[in-house]
Design a protein around this motif. Structure first.
Motif, mmCIF file in Angstrom:
data_model
loop_
_atom_site.group_PDB
_atom_site.id
_atom_site.type_symbol
_atom_site.label_atom_id
_atom_site.label_comp_id
_atom_site.label_asym_id
_atom_site.label_seq_id
_atom_site.Cartn_x
_atom_site.Cartn_y
_atom_site.Cartn_z
ATOM 1 N N ARG A 177 0.810 -1.224 -0.159
ATOM 2 C CA ARG A 177 0.066 -0.053 0.031
ATOM 3 C C ARG A 177 0.835 1.036 -0.038
ATOM 4 O O ARG A 177 2.015 1.151 0.870
ATOM 5 N N THR A 178 0.669 2.118 -0.790
ATOM 6 C CA THR A 178 1.390 3.528 -0.785
ATOM 7 C C THR A 178 0.309 4.749 -0.568
ATOM 8 O O THR A 178 -0.887 4.723 -0.867
ATOM 9 N N VAL A 179 0.932 5.873 -0.572
ATOM 10 C CA VAL A 179 0.283 7.135 -0.445
ATOM 11 C C VAL A 179 1.133 8.333 -1.009
ATOM 12 O O VAL A 179 2.391 8.156 -0.939
ATOM 13 N N ARG A 180 0.814 8.961 -1.775
ATOM 14 C CA ARG A 180 1.177 9.938 -2.419
ATOM 15 C C ARG A 180 0.631 11.258 -2.332
ATOM 16 O O ARG A 180 -0.679 11.551 -2.551
ATOM 17 N N VAL A 181 1.199 12.291 -1.832
ATOM 18 C CA VAL A 181 0.671 13.799 -1.521
ATOM 19 C C VAL A 181 0.492 14.307 -2.746
ATOM 20 O O VAL A 181 1.714 14.543 -3.383
ATOM 21 N N GLU A 182 -0.670 15.131 -3.022
ATOM 22 C CA GLU A 182 -0.624 15.684 -4.124
ATOM 23 C C GLU A 182 -0.953 17.261 -3.783
ATOM 24 O O GLU A 182 -0.946 17.528 -2.697
ATOM 25 N N SER A 183 -0.940 18.431 -4.885
ATOM 26 C CA SER A 183 -1.052 19.562 -4.521
ATOM 27 C C SER A 183 -2.558 19.748 -4.108
ATOM 28 O O SER A 183 -2.619 20.781 -3.124
ATOM 29 N N ASP A 184 -3.648 18.871 -4.248
ATOM 30 C CA ASP A 184 -4.965 19.218 -4.018
ATOM 31 C C ASP A 184 -5.574 17.963 -3.184
ATOM 32 O O ASP A 184 -6.815 17.847 -3.165
ATOM 33 N N GLY A 185 -4.613 17.076 -2.517
ATOM 34 C CA GLY A 185 -4.994 16.030 -1.798
ATOM 35 C C GLY A 185 -4.182 14.982 -1.694
ATOM 36 O O GLY A 185 -2.983 15.202 -1.505
ATOM 37 N N VAL A 186 -4.696 13.746 -1.893
ATOM 38 C CA VAL A 186 -3.714 12.391 -1.694
ATOM 39 C C VAL A 186 -4.159 11.454 -2.492
ATOM 40 O O VAL A 186 -5.553 11.355 -2.878
ATOM 41 N N ALA A 231 -0.810 -2.405 -4.766
ATOM 42 C CA ALA A 231 -0.260 -3.170 -5.841
ATOM 43 C C ALA A 231 0.279 -4.658 -5.045
ATOM 44 O O ALA A 231 0.606 -4.536 -3.914
ATOM 45 N N ARG A 232 -0.251 -5.712 -6.016
ATOM 46 C CA ARG A 232 0.258 -7.023 -5.611
ATOM 47 C C ARG A 232 0.311 -7.702 -6.822
ATOM 48 O O ARG A 232 -0.669 -8.249 -7.415
ATOM 49 N N GLY A 233 1.532 -7.932 -7.244
ATOM 50 C CA GLY A 233 1.795 -8.401 -8.692
ATOM 51 C C GLY A 233 1.229 -7.672 -9.848
ATOM 52 O O GLY A 233 1.723 -6.484 -9.915
ATOM 53 N N ASP A 234 0.224 -8.457 -10.341
ATOM 54 C CA ASP A 234 -0.221 -7.456 -11.600
ATOM 55 C C ASP A 234 -1.591 -6.713 -11.371
ATOM 56 O O ASP A 234 -2.251 -6.346 -12.010
ATOM 57 N N TRP A 235 -1.891 -6.808 -9.934
ATOM 58 C CA TRP A 235 -2.990 -6.214 -9.347
ATOM 59 C C TRP A 235 -2.769 -4.754 -9.071
ATOM 60 O O TRP A 235 -1.945 -4.527 -8.243
ATOM 61 N N LEU A 236 -3.235 -3.800 -9.695
ATOM 62 C CA LEU A 236 -3.320 -2.511 -9.419
ATOM 63 C C LEU A 236 -4.385 -1.720 -9.136
ATOM 64 O O LEU A 236 -5.348 -1.697 -9.991
ATOM 65 N N SER A 237 -4.547 -1.009 -8.056
ATOM 66 C CA SER A 237 -5.782 -0.225 -7.756
ATOM 67 C C SER A 237 -5.248 1.051 -7.178
ATOM 68 O O SER A 237 -4.298 1.153 -6.490
ATOM 69 N N ARG A 238 -6.285 2.076 -7.265
ATOM 70 C CA ARG A 238 -5.837 3.302 -6.441
ATOM 71 C C ARG A 238 -7.107 4.381 -5.893
ATOM 72 O O ARG A 238 -8.321 3.996 -6.607
ATOM 73 N N THR A 239 -7.003 4.929 -5.056
ATOM 74 C CA THR A 239 -8.174 5.817 -4.632
ATOM 75 C C THR A 239 -7.556 7.275 -4.569
ATOM 76 O O THR A 239 -6.503 7.582 -3.945
ATOM 77 N N THR A 240 -8.528 8.291 -5.217
ATOM 78 C CA THR A 240 -7.720 9.675 -5.240
ATOM 79 C C THR A 240 -8.868 10.435 -4.706
ATOM 80 O O THR A 240 -9.810 10.405 -4.854
ATOM 81 N N VAL A 241 -8.233 11.321 -3.513
ATOM 82 C CA VAL A 241 -8.874 12.345 -2.860
ATOM 83 C C VAL A 241 -8.351 13.647 -3.213
ATOM 84 O O VAL A 241 -7.292 14.011 -3.142
#
Length: 653
Positions: free
Chosen positions: A142-151, A156-166
């Protein structure tokens, strides 16, 4: 005033379960909260504070979209709250959007410190309800990236990729992790408010699961609600319902509520040629996906009024029909799928539900709906298109379903899946009178009725659409033989009632169960036997005063809070009600219809998935089953079946 009840928002295969204050805590177990899409939780923390304190609920949401609640930070009689917070939330396609409006209650200028703690655990729904079962997820990150207007949260697990953007507007003044471990972050704003002035925050959470299209663009709650309302209105108001002259109280309101729920429960999927479809997902929170049995019965109940549901469901199930033998998933050529899953655990085959085929009745019900749709619409194009799928389904019924062996559709308990593979699919549901679970291969009564109806209806399609009278004669002969041996083998002379099932040794499973009522609908019983069953089901041990119990009271196996051994299921009653109408038991049909509508009235005109089996003499209102799912598709469609039964209670259904 403190609100306690959760609010559930549903739209286009996405749903959110929020606290009365609009927050998410990351609950697990039988009642998780969060934002969910394609079997994964994309928001597991959504916690608001104002000036360091969590606001309390002044006015809870009213149940409409956008969902609006009114909050106040702590205050006293001498020091009333400094602000009032108006919180507005709505769902778009894969998006939860929120507007926070702070209104200052003071004459002087002030600055409100607003904090929002957010996180996404990407938990698979099977994990959330697994009662502590551990699934090996080695290599998951699990990862988190701080954006200019949120996070942005990633998984990721092998070829499985998902994301949630706030995403937020305005951008937060500060973003910081909540602790040294994990991905949870705190977003902070310092909002300037003039005396009695206002300030606003617009917040959007976009869920982008693995293998799905990107969510729709950013929208406000009012815009999302407007789009959703227009979609629902188009479905609900498309065709006016033909109410009977002596329409009972509550029928129109229950039908309208059911149609509105069905509109939101439609999930996107694809057909055999890649066409986009919208089918009834079974329900929230656990089953917002294509389910063979549930989607078929829901579509059948709605068929006279919304035939497009049946057309899309049939095409979607044809596209996922079994094509090979796969023991782990229960797949067999021609078999109709039980359920489709899109989550991580299904992807890595840690649960057998990517496509799971463990159902004895979805295949004959597919054939029943195909002919019913053709008859109801006088349109044969779909039947012609799905002829190969129908022939494959019939072949499965004989070859793998058991009709070719001892003449009955049977299932063997699945050690990796479901012990029981009829609609009463909980362990122990197919039980002898003493409560002992039958051992397989098991032939449940209602599945034989569905098989009979499927043979008769497919014979009609073969004559009228496919121009194959020879095969039609074979199917009619098979149906007649099944009808004869069913009465011989299933009818119990002493109770004058059909057995729940035959076990693997051919013994009658002698519980008195509601499944017998399905035999009236399918037509496998002659009129005399059908009417005896129908009248028996309205006796007090079966009929609670609200609905017919799954198991008659007074038997050792009966329990009013058992999932399938004493509770009352609206959809089960809907099938029975259609059967009562078919065999000419108009007074009994009306009694059951009125009772179901009264039960709906106690639930704001919405029938729940299941109710406890307690009778009216024990409590003046229908008692809930503790883990009932709401909204649920076949319960939502039950008022439409009630309408059909009342319109045709002379035996013409």
């Amino acid at each position: 005033m403190n609100g306690t009840a959760d609010i559930t928002l549903v739209r286009a295969g996405t749903f959110a379960v929020l606290g009365a204050e609009g927050g998410i805590t990351g609950r697990r177990g039988t009642s998780p909260d969060g934002l969910f899409r394609r079997d994964a939780r994309h928001l597991s923390l959504w916690s608001l504070t104002v000036d360091g304190a969590a606001p309390t609920v002044l006015v809870p949401p009213g149940g409409d979209e956008p969902s609006v609640c009114v909050l106040t930070p702590p205050g006293t009689r001498d020091e009333p709250p400094a602000y009032t917070v108006f919180r507005e939330q709505a769902l778009g396609d894969g998006v939860l959007t929120e507007r926070l409006r702070l209104v200052s209650n003071r004459a002087d200028n002030t600055t409100a410190i607003v904090n929002l703690c957010v996180d996404s655990d990407f938990a698979d729904q099977f994990e959330l309800r697994s009662d502590g079962r551990h699934y090996n997820k080695d290599g998951a990150r699990r990862t988190v990236r701080v954006e200019s207007d949120g996070v942005t949260f990633g998984y990721a697990r092998g070829d499985w990729l998902s994301r949630t953007t706030v995403t937020t507007a305005p951008a937060p003044a500060a973003v910081a992790p909540l602790g040294a471990e994990g991905t949870a972050h705190r977003l902070e704003w310092q909002l300037s408010l003039a005396g009695h002035g206002t300030a606003e925050l617009l917040l959007t959470v976009a869920a982008h699961p693995h293998g799905s299209p990107a969510p729709k663009p950013l929208v406000t709650p009012s815009e999302a609600a407007s789009v959703g309302a227009a979609d629902t209105a188009a479905f609900v108001g498309e065709v006016q319902l033909p109410m009977p002259d002596d329409s009972p109280a509550g029928l129109a309101a229950a039908c309208a509520r059911g149609l509105a729920d069905l509109a939101t429960l439609r999930v996107p999927t694809i057909g055999p040629d890649g066409e986009e479809l919208r089918v009834p997902g079974a329900g929230v929170p656990w089953f917002l996906t294509l389910f063979g049995r549930d989607s078929l019965l829901t579509s059948h109940f709605a068929l006279p009024y919304r035939p497009e549901l049946a057309a899309d469901t049939l095409a979607a199930l044809a596209a996922t029909q079994g094509s090979r033998y796969d023991a782990d998933r229960g797949e067999q050529p021609g078999r109709i799928v039980h359920e489709i899953r899109h989550g991580e655990l299904a992807h890595f085959r840690q649960v057998p539900y990517g496509r799971y085929y463990g159902s004895v009745d979805a295949t004959p019900l597919f054939l029943v709906l195909l002919d019913s749709y053709t008859q109801a619409t006088s349109e044969s194009t779909l039947a012609a298109r799905l002829e190969p799928h129908a022939r494959a389904a019939i072949a499965w019924m004989f070859r793998d379903g058991g009709l070719e062996d001892d003449g009955y559709l049977r299932y063997t308990p699945d050690p990796n899946g479901l012990v029981n593979q009829n609609w009463k699919d909980s362990a122990g549901a197919i039980c002898f009178r003493n409560g002992t679970q039958a051992e397989g291969p098991i032939a449940v009564a209602e599945a034989q009725g569905y098989a009979y109806d499927a043979l008769v209806r497919t014979a009609r399609l073969s004559r009228e659409v496919w121009n194959d009278p020879g095969w039609a004669d074979e199917l009619d002969a098979a149906a007649a033989a099944l009808r004869t041996r069913f009465l011989r083998d299933f009818w119990m002379p002493e109770p004058d009632f059909p057995a729940l099932a035959l076990d693997g040794q051919g013994r009658q499973v002698d519980s008195l169960a509601s499944d017998a009522g399905h035999l009236l609908w399918s037509g496998i019983l002659d009129r005399s036997h059908a009417q005896r069953v129908g009248r028996r089901l309205l006796q007090p041990d079966f009929f609670s005063g609200w609905a017919i119990r799954t198991l008659a009271a007074g038997q050792p196996g009966y329990h009013p809070l058992s999932y399938h051994r004493g509770t009352c299921w609206p959809h089960d009653n809907a099938i029975i009600l259609l059967g009562l109408a078919r065999c000419g038991l108009a007074p009994e049909a009306r009694t059951l219809a009125l009772s179901l509508l009264e039960a709906a009235a106690h639930h704001d005109n919405r029938l729940p998935e299941v109710m406890a089996g307690y009778g009216r003499a024990e409590h003046p209102k229908p008692l809930p089953y503790p883990h009932s799912c709401t909204p649920q598709a076949w319960a939502a469609a039950t008022p439409l079946a009630i309408l059909t039964a009342l319109l045709h209670a002379d035996g013409s259904t």
